[in-house]
Design an enzyme around this catalytic site. Structure first.
Site, PDB file in Angstrom:
ATOM      1  N   GLY A  81       0.835  -1.192   0.000  1.00 31.80           N
ATOM      2  CA  GLY A  81       0.000   0.000   0.000  1.00 31.80           C
ATOM      3  C   GLY A  81       0.870   1.243   0.000  1.00 31.80           C
ATOM      4  N   LYS A  82       0.275   2.377  -0.185  1.00 31.08           N
ATOM      5  CA  LYS A  82       1.014   3.637  -0.090  1.00 31.08           C
ATOM      6  C   LYS A  82       0.012   4.765   0.078  1.00 31.08           C
ATOM      7  CE  LYS A  82       5.349   5.026  -0.272  1.00 31.08           C
ATOM      8  NZ  LYS A  82       6.562   4.287   0.136  1.00 31.08           N
ATOM      9  N   GLY A  83       0.453   5.842   0.715  1.00 29.18           N
ATOM     10  CA  GLY A  83      -0.405   7.008   0.870  1.00 29.18           C
ATOM     11  C   GLY A  83       0.355   8.264   0.494  1.00 29.18           C
TER      12      GLY A  83
END
Ligand code: NAD
Length: 419
Positions: free
Chosen positions: A108-110
């Site tokens: 994931g990444k934000g």
């Protein structure tokens, strides 16, 4: 020197690398389709009261690329250039990075598009807390576990942990990693990326029958990853002949003392001007004759324009995405042994995993315990990638991707498609 930068869309670059590996491993079409598409992309608007009384609305994203092997794992980036495509690419790379070192995580990444250098601590805190409130339903210790990335740090992680815990009504340390040690962070996290990178260099030297004692090292970027890698390689008996930061580079073929260089950088703001070293440009630094090159700054620094001039025997990618796909082929033809980013810098996420495990068990391990696990994950991963490199006769980046994609594909087949 040609300093032209290639403007490669990061998601297209991630997909090109994926396709190269998928073709080599003859991946079935339905799995390709599944793995090319992120599981979830959430875009939120983040209204923030600024210090001057005005209201600003920032745009933030959280992408879960894949969760088939476990909860999504990946950092949160605050930067003016953040786009959904960049976050999607970084999330996909996290899926492969976690799989290559065999962690029970997906990717994931934000990111929030903002200019953190021009925001006060109070504005950053309010923006962080509102961003987390907006994505709170999709994160959690069993769902998606953020961590620091560009311009977010242990303080940001403390705000994230607090905000999530307020919503839940009890303290949830395992929702985020990279926390301060007093809030459940792990010892060894600060040097983990560099330490993991050095473990892969030690294995590469054994594989290439190269002596580390006296080996010459060039490091681009003198921050967390670059400085710690220089210091650890110096302790292994290597000679650090050149280092650089955003202001430029310094060189001394007789060798630099990395700690003395850092003391100079702390005093003056840059490595440049260090006594007894010659000034060189970042472009020249990359093409110096050396045994080990450690790109530890930015993406897209080794491109088709300068790859043919790289003279290192090993390029150990502490940075994410320093080499473009075209440059990869040139390096391979010229016998430069690349330890690709998803392998070379996986020490950071590995110790994040160890932090999460400690949080779930309500334990805190010693530095020895942490290091023992890090060493095992990194050396096993390196040797598995080498076996894949020999089996498929591909360079190390494609080999890492084949190994990682293979693990995610196997889990996908076993779980099947619901319903
Ligand atoms: P950092 O901010 O601590 O250090 C970055 C360094 O690069 C600084 O010294 C900066 O001056 C230098 N730099 C910036 N522009 C430069 C340029 N044009 N030429 C040369 N040097 C330049 O960042 P970091 O945490 O060390 O991260 C560096 C790279 O490592 C990034 O690509 C990051 O994604 C990657 N990485 C870091 C970690 C980690 O745990 N720190 C984990 C995985 C990957």
């Amino acid at each position: 020197m040609d300093t032209k930068k290639e403007h490669v869309n990061p998601f297209e670059m991630a997909m090109t690398q994926f396709d190269i590996a998928a073709d080599k491993m003859k991946l079935e079409q339905w799995i390709r389709l599944k793995l090319r598409n992120p599981r979830l992309c959430l875009t939120v608007s983040i209204p923030v009261k600024m210090d001057d009384g005005t209201l600003k609305v920032f745009i933030g994203h959280r992408v879960q690329h894949n969760v088939v092997r476990g909860p999504a794992k990946g950092g949160i980036r605050y930067h003016p250039d953040v786009t959904l495509d960049e976050v999607k690419a970084l999330a996909a790379w996290m899926t492969w990075k976690c799989a290559v070192v065999n962690l029970p995580f997906g990717g994931g990444k934000g990111g929030v598009t903002c200019d953190p250098k021009n925001m006060s601590l109070g504005e950053l805190e309010r923006m962080t807390r509102r961003y987390i409130s907006e994505i709170t339903s999709i994160i959690g210790p069993d769902q998606d576990i953020p961590a620091p990335d560009v311009y977010t740090n242990a303080q940001t992680m403390a705000w994230i942990m607090d905000t999530y815990s307020v919503f839940k009504g009890y303290t949830v340390p395992g929702v985020v990693t990279g926390k301060p040690i007093s809030l459940g962070g792990s010892v060894g996290r600060d040097k983990a990326t560099a330490q993991g990178c050095v473990y892969t260099i030690i294995e590469a030297a054994k594989y290439l029958k190269m002596k580390l004692q006296g080996a010459t090292v060039v490091v681009q970027g003198y921050g967390n990853a670059g400085y710690n890698a220089a210091e650890l390689l110096h302790k292994e008996g290597c000679k650090i002949i050149a280092v650089s930061d955003s202001q430029g580079g310094i060189m001394n073929t007789r060798g630099l003392d990395p700690v003395a260089v850092m003391t100079h950088k702390e005093k003056t703001g840059s490595v440049v001007g260090f006594k007894g070293a010659d000034k060189i440009s970042n472009e020249e630094l990359l093409t110096l004759k050396c045994d080990i090159l450690v790109p530890a700054a930015l993406e897209n620094v080794i491109t088709k324009h300068n790859a043919a001039k790289i003279k290192a025997r090993i390029s150990a990618e502490a940075a994410n995405g320093p080499t473009t796909p075209e440059a990869d082929d040139i390096l391979h033809q010229n016998n430069v042994f690349v330890i690709p980013d998803i392998l070379a810098n996986a020490g950071g996420v590995t110790v994040s995993y160890l932090e999460w495990v400690q949080n779930l068990e309500r334990l805190s391990w010693t530095a020895e315990d942490v290091n023992k696990h890090l060493l095992r994950h990194m050396t096993n991963a390196f040797n598995e990638v080498v076996r894949t490199h020999e089996k498929y006769k591909v360079h190390m980046r494609t080999a890492s991707n084949i190994l990682a994609i293979g693990r995610v594909a196997e889990a996908t087949k076993l779980r099947g498609i619901y319903p």
